[in-house]
Design a protein around this motif. Structure first.
Motif, short mmCIF file in Angstrom:
data_model
loop_
_atom_site.label_atom_id
_atom_site.label_comp_id
_atom_site.label_asym_id
_atom_site.label_seq_id
_atom_site.Cartn_x
_atom_site.Cartn_y
_atom_site.Cartn_z
N GLN A 15 -13.24 -26.75 19.88
CA GLN A 15 -14.15 -27.76 20.40
C GLN A 15 -14.25 -28.92 19.40
O GLN A 15 -14.54 -28.70 18.23
CB GLN A 15 -15.54 -27.18 20.65
CG GLN A 15 -15.57 -26.13 21.74
CD GLN A 15 -16.93 -25.49 21.92
OE1 GLN A 15 -17.73 -25.46 20.97
NE2 GLN A 15 -17.21 -24.97 23.10
N VAL A 93 -18.32 -21.51 28.10
CA VAL A 93 -18.81 -21.77 29.46
C VAL A 93 -20.26 -22.22 29.48
O VAL A 93 -20.89 -22.24 30.55
CB VAL A 93 -18.63 -20.52 30.36
CG1 VAL A 93 -17.16 -20.20 30.53
CG2 VAL A 93 -19.36 -19.30 29.79
N ARG A 204 -20.39 -23.80 41.47
CA ARG A 204 -20.88 -24.77 40.48
C ARG A 204 -22.36 -25.08 40.66
O ARG A 204 -22.92 -25.89 39.93
CB ARG A 204 -20.06 -26.05 40.57
CG ARG A 204 -18.61 -25.89 40.16
CD ARG A 204 -18.47 -25.55 38.70
NE ARG A 204 -17.71 -26.56 37.99
CZ ARG A 204 -17.56 -26.60 36.67
NH1 ARG A 204 -18.14 -25.70 35.93
NH2 ARG A 204 -16.85 -27.54 36.10
N SER A 241 -14.40 -29.16 40.34
CA SER A 241 -14.01 -29.34 38.95
C SER A 241 -15.00 -30.22 38.18
O SER A 241 -14.93 -30.30 36.95
CB SER A 241 -12.61 -29.96 38.85
OG SER A 241 -12.58 -31.23 39.47
N ASN A 269 -19.85 -32.01 33.35
CA ASN A 269 -18.83 -31.06 32.93
C ASN A 269 -17.61 -31.25 33.83
O ASN A 269 -17.70 -31.05 35.05
CB ASN A 269 -19.32 -29.62 33.04
CG ASN A 269 -20.48 -29.34 32.10
OD1 ASN A 269 -20.51 -29.83 30.98
ND2 ASN A 269 -21.46 -28.57 32.56
N TYR A 270 -16.49 -31.60 33.23
CA TYR A 270 -15.25 -31.77 34.00
C TYR A 270 -14.25 -30.74 33.51
O TYR A 270 -13.89 -30.70 32.34
CB TYR A 270 -14.69 -33.18 33.80
CG TYR A 270 -13.35 -33.39 34.48
CD1 TYR A 270 -13.22 -33.23 35.86
CD2 TYR A 270 -12.22 -33.74 33.75
CE1 TYR A 270 -12.01 -33.43 36.49
CE2 TYR A 270 -11.00 -33.94 34.38
CZ TYR A 270 -10.90 -33.78 35.74
OH TYR A 270 -9.69 -33.96 36.37
N GLN A 271 -13.82 -29.87 34.43
CA GLN A 271 -12.91 -28.79 34.08
C GLN A 271 -11.73 -28.77 35.05
O GLN A 271 -11.76 -28.08 36.07
CB GLN A 271 -13.64 -27.44 34.08
CG GLN A 271 -12.81 -26.32 33.50
CD GLN A 271 -13.67 -25.13 33.08
OE1 GLN A 271 -14.89 -25.14 33.22
NE2 GLN A 271 -13.03 -24.09 32.57
N SER A 273 -8.85 -27.44 34.64
CA SER A 273 -8.12 -26.16 34.59
C SER A 273 -8.98 -25.17 33.81
O SER A 273 -9.92 -25.56 33.11
CB SER A 273 -6.76 -26.33 33.91
OG SER A 273 -6.92 -26.51 32.52
N ARG A 277 -11.56 -28.43 29.18
CA ARG A 277 -12.90 -28.81 29.62
C ARG A 277 -13.36 -30.04 28.85
O ARG A 277 -13.16 -30.13 27.64
CB ARG A 277 -13.87 -27.66 29.39
CG ARG A 277 -15.22 -27.83 30.09
CD ARG A 277 -16.12 -26.67 29.74
NE ARG A 277 -17.22 -26.52 30.67
CZ ARG A 277 -18.35 -25.90 30.37
NH1 ARG A 277 -18.51 -25.36 29.18
NH2 ARG A 277 -19.32 -25.80 31.25
N GLN A 279 -16.86 -32.36 28.28
CA GLN A 279 -18.30 -32.37 28.49
C GLN A 279 -18.90 -33.66 27.92
O GLN A 279 -18.52 -34.10 26.83
CB GLN A 279 -18.98 -31.19 27.79
CG GLN A 279 -18.77 -29.85 28.46
CD GLN A 279 -19.53 -28.75 27.73
OE1 GLN A 279 -19.19 -28.38 26.61
NE2 GLN A 279 -20.56 -28.23 28.37
N GLN A 303 -12.71 -29.61 24.87
CA GLN A 303 -12.57 -28.17 24.62
C GLN A 303 -11.26 -27.63 25.17
O GLN A 303 -10.87 -27.93 26.30
CB GLN A 303 -13.74 -27.42 25.26
CG GLN A 303 -13.61 -25.90 25.23
CD GLN A 303 -14.76 -25.20 25.89
OE1 GLN A 303 -15.88 -25.21 25.40
NE2 GLN A 303 -14.51 -24.59 27.05
#
Length: 307
Positions: A15, A93, A204, A241, A269-271, A273, A277, A279, A303
């Motif tokens: 991170q 997470v 989510r 996502s 929070n954008y993930q 995959s 990640r 944030q 991250q």
């Protein structure tokens, strides 16, 4: 990877943060976490080691776990004590870049000792209890002849489309010159900690609330009652996502030298995959309970995680 009947799994988390803040602490870049996780499983016995490489290398977890069945298991070593929903969530997470201040300050967190967990066959109820040295994340001998006792009971009623969880925690210890972070630099006496939390998760969508209280009865000295908690919500934004989150948190250490903390926070929070990640979060102190060092704060985190 499988060798001689044993399975080896490697994982880790990295991170990188950029923080801008209007406070006494400086703004800038920070490697917040660089952890390596190693898990070996063989014939129901699991060995887990987690090391942290920011600053001097440190051992965060060194745990053995044996599963008598899928409903009964025991753990021994250095690991998270069974207390607090937010504390038990893995760092990669977390809905915000950091756990609530009250959780970090009041919950017993990582300890050296043993615990046992029993779960109902349908999963609707679980009970976890542990006995620990009570010294925190250290392998030094126990501070005295007494132990830290921790228990957590969790209900998971069946709810269509989501997961509902309701839990209560309790911890009791008689300490001798133990460092309790924001509560006390060196505490001797009786420590009793209570907590309760509830959450609903559906994809989510997230709604969670938690309250904690620590009663410190020093010998000698005046009693100290520290309280805190948080309310957090999350909703998907445009796609699964991307998640919008908000949180209100409060912490009153009752130390007499540090003011209470209360903050309102919001973040994204954008993930794209399971591994990557991004944030972003920002927070402001409330006007009712400003702490002495409170100020505006914004954090951007990148991250990479492999679990």
């Amino acid at each position: 990877m499988a060798v001689d009947g044993a399975t080896l799994r490697l994982g880790g988390v990295y991170q990188m943060d950029f923080t801008a803040q209007d406070a006494e602490e400086a703004s800038g870049f920070d490697v917040r976490a660089a952890r390596l996780r190693t898990t070996i499983v063989s014939h129901g016995l699991e060995a887990f080691l987690q090391t942290e490489f920011t600053g001097a290398p440190a051992v965060f977890d060194a745990r053995l776990r044996y599963a008598f069945s899928e409903y009964v298991r025991i753990s021994a070593g250095l690991f998270k004590s069974p207390f607090s929903r937010s504390h038990l969530i893995s760092r990669p997470v977390l809905p915000f870049s950091e756990r609530p201040v009250a959780v970090d300050a009041i919950a017993p967190r990582r300890q050296v000792g043993m615990s046992a967990r029993v779960q109902a066959p349908s999963g609707w109820f679980s009970l976890t209890g542990g006995i620990f040295n009570g010294n925190g994340r250290t392998v030094t001998p126990n501070d005295n002849q007494h132990f830290l006792y921790v228990g957590r009971a969790t209900l998971r009623p069946k709810v269509a489309g989501g997961l509902l969880s309701i839990a209560g925690n309790i911890a009791l210890s008689i300490d001798e010159s133990v460092r309790l972070g924001a509560l006390s630099p060196s505490f001797s006496g009786t420590r009793t900690v209570y907590g309760a939390d509830a959450s609903y998760v559906r994809g989510r969508w997230l709604l969670a609330v938690e309250g904690l209280m620590a009663e410190l009865d020093p010998a000698p000295g005046e009693d100290q009652i520290s309280t805190g908690g948080y309310v957090i919500g999350g909703v998907p934004l445009f796609s699964e996502s991307l998640q919008l989150v908000s949180r209100y948190q409060r912490f009153d250490p009752d130390t007499g030298s540090v003011g209470a903390l209360a903050r309102v926070e919001a973040g994204l929070n954008y993930q794209p995959s399971p591994t990557v990640r991004l944030q972003f979060s920002g927070s402001v102190p409330t006007e009712e309970l400003p702490g002495e060092e409170d100020g505006l704060r914004a954090t951007l985190r990148l991250q990479l995680a492999l679990r």
